[in-house]
Design an enzyme around this catalytic site. Structure first.
Site, PDB file in Angstrom:
ATOM      1  NE  ARG A 153      -7.027  -5.025   0.169  1.00 56.38           N
ATOM      2  CZ  ARG A 153      -6.723  -4.695   2.016  1.00 56.38           C
ATOM      3  NH1 ARG A 153      -5.223  -4.247   1.596  1.00 56.38           N
ATOM      4  NH2 ARG A 153      -7.266  -4.704   3.005  1.00 56.38           N
ATOM      5  CG  HIS A 171     -11.208  -1.283   4.560  1.00 56.09           C
ATOM      6  ND1 HIS A 171     -11.652  -3.100   4.259  1.00 56.09           N
ATOM      7  CD2 HIS A 171     -10.359  -1.488   5.056  1.00 56.09           C
ATOM      8  CE1 HIS A 171     -10.304  -3.815   4.953  1.00 56.09           C
ATOM      9  NE2 HIS A 171      -8.922  -2.917   4.951  1.00 56.09           N
ATOM     10  CD  GLN A 173      -9.612  -2.940   9.278  1.00 53.56           C
ATOM     11  OE1 GLN A 173      -8.871  -3.617   8.561  1.00 53.56           O
ATOM     12  NE2 GLN A 173      -9.984  -3.576  10.653  1.00 53.56           N
ATOM     13  CG  ASP A 212      -7.002   4.661   7.593  1.00 56.25           C
ATOM     14  OD1 ASP A 212      -6.096   2.979   7.745  1.00 56.25           O
ATOM     15  OD2 ASP A 212      -8.187   4.532   6.780  1.00 56.25           O
ATOM     16  CB  CYS A 227      -8.156  -0.745  10.261  1.00 56.08           C
ATOM     17  SG  CYS A 227      -7.030   1.074   9.337  1.00 56.08           S
ATOM     18  NE  ARG A 232     -10.150  -7.617   8.438  1.00 56.95           N
ATOM     19  CZ  ARG A 232      -9.351  -6.799   7.157  1.00 56.95           C
ATOM     20  NH1 ARG A 232      -8.475  -6.229   7.805  1.00 56.95           N
ATOM     21  NH2 ARG A 232      -9.914  -7.172   6.166  1.00 56.95           N
TER      22      ARG A 232
HETATM   23  N1   CP Z   1      -6.333  -3.325   7.579  1.00 55.79           N
HETATM   24  C1   CP Z   1      -6.025  -4.152   6.263  1.00 55.79           C
HETATM   25  O1   CP Z   1      -7.023  -3.969   5.754  1.00 55.79           O
HETATM   26  O2   CP Z   1      -4.216  -4.453   6.664  1.00 55.79           O
HETATM   27  P1   CP Z   1      -3.575  -4.613   5.053  1.00 55.79           P
HETATM   28  O3   CP Z   1      -3.770  -4.382   4.414  1.00 55.79           O
HETATM   29  O4   CP Z   1      -3.025  -5.952   5.911  1.00 55.79           O
HETATM   30  O5   CP Z   1      -5.279  -6.494   4.509  1.00 55.79           O
HETATM   31  N1  NVA Z   2      -7.203   3.649   3.842  1.00 58.08           N
HETATM   32  C1  NVA Z   2      -6.087   2.430   4.427  1.00 58.08           C
HETATM   33  C2  NVA Z   2      -6.715   0.972   4.340  1.00 58.08           C
HETATM   34  C3  NVA Z   2      -5.693   0.412   4.800  1.00 58.08           C
HETATM   35  C4  NVA Z   2      -6.107  -1.110   5.629  1.00 58.08           C
HETATM   36  C5  NVA Z   2      -5.563   2.486   2.940  1.00 58.08           C
HETATM   37  O1  NVA Z   2      -6.435   2.812   1.798  1.00 58.08           O
HETATM   38  O2  NVA Z   2      -4.805   2.398   1.986  1.00 58.08           O
END
Ligand code: CP
Ligand code: NVA
Length: 302
Positions: free
Chosen positions: A101, A128, A131, A221, A261, A289
């Protein structure tokens, strides 16, 4: 060598394989002797915060028989400037797979190229994918095939989550409507590429009400994605009104699902009563997930 770097780079047959397998994996949780990661160790390298992605991958890798180490990228030499390519070459000689990530999509792609081990994008600024695979699995689990359904995304149309939705719409034949302020709409070239040759149906508008009309799934989101914190005040002004609330849900189909999400900021992209009214779907989506990512891991090593 398979990787999951984006929905963009995943072919339709592979997405469908993962979705079908997620159903089996969810049903058989706790009973299955299938341990495709037995004897393996996976690294999770995270530069950004996470609750769902971290816990679901750590749990999923263990349930599939593997060992897992969580590495905060800032604690690695990566945080002091060691190139991602060198980090990849080192980890590739020690561990069997990586879940990453971070900010730049190119970092995940460089890691995959230089490590020689299966690599998963656990969120970048560009996409993502885990997700959106989960979201589609969750929709289909509750309402059947997503093909020909109408998915409406409300909010920041230019961030990672809607971008993965755009690529998915081009590959899985559902209609995608994105309602976002002009300054936060996805790039038209990206949409053109996503529907290129697929006959996909993707529209972008500033009008939330029109986008929600007759929708089968309303999705949102956060207004301020990770890395955008400096823009928070401006974004709160820009996105005012781009909220899933009861009035908007009333425009959608009677059996429409509402998804988020997570994490959710009540009173911003979704209001409290709507989140609570749809909490069963939203927290099943979070649980899924785990199941969907176990299916992704299984697909990667098979
Ligand atoms: N939706 C999602 O990816 O959540 P986190 O940022 O908590 O992993
Ligand atoms: N768009 C958001 C998604 C979080 C799961 C971010 O990147 O923070």
């Amino acid at each position: 060598m398979k990787h999951l770097l984006s929905i963009e780079s995943m072919d339709t047959a592979s997405i469908k394989t993962v979705l079908e397998n997620a159903t089996v994996i969810k049903t058989e949780r706790g009973d299955s002797q299938h341990q495709p990661l037995a004897g393996q160790t996976w690294a999770m390298i995270f530069t950004k915060s996470s609750t769902r992605t971290r816990v679901s991958f750590e749990t999923g890798i263990r349930e599939l028989g593997g060992g897992v180490m969580f590495l905060n990228a800032n604690d690695l030499q990566l945080g002091r400037g060691e190139p991602i390519q060198d980090t990849a070459r080192v980890l590739g000689r020690m561990v069997h797979g990586a879940v990453i990530r971070t900010f730049a999509q190119s970092d995940v792609e460089d890691f995959a190229e230089h490590s020689g081990i299966p690599t998963i994008n656990a969120l970048t600024d560009a996409e993502h994918p885990c997700q959106i695979i989960t979201d589609i699995f969750t929709y289909q689990e509750q309402r059947g095939p997503i093909a020909d359904k109408v998915v409406t995304f409300i909010g920041d149309g230019a961030c990672n989550v809607p971008i993965s939705w755009i690529w998915a719409a081009g590959k899985l034949d559902f209609e995608l409507r994105i309602a976002a302020p002009k300054a936060h709409q996805p790039c038209p070239d990206l949409i053109a590429n996503a529907i290129n040759g697929s006959g996909g149906n993707i529209t972008v508008t500033e009008d939330c009400q029109a986008a929600a009309e007759g929708a089968d799934l309303l999705y949102t989101d956060v207004w301020v994605s990770m890395g955008m914190e400096k823009e928070a005040a401006q974004r709160e002004q820009d996105f005012a009104g781009y909220q899933i609330n009861e009035a908007l849900v009333a425009r959608a189909n009677e059996d429409a699902l509402v998804m988020h999400c997570l994490p959710a900021y009540r009173g911003k992209e979704i209001d409290e009563p709507t989140l609570e009214a749809h909490a069963e779907t939203i927290f099943t989506q979070a649980e899924n997930r785990l199941h969907a990512q176990k299916a992704i891991l299984n697909w990667l090593v098979s």
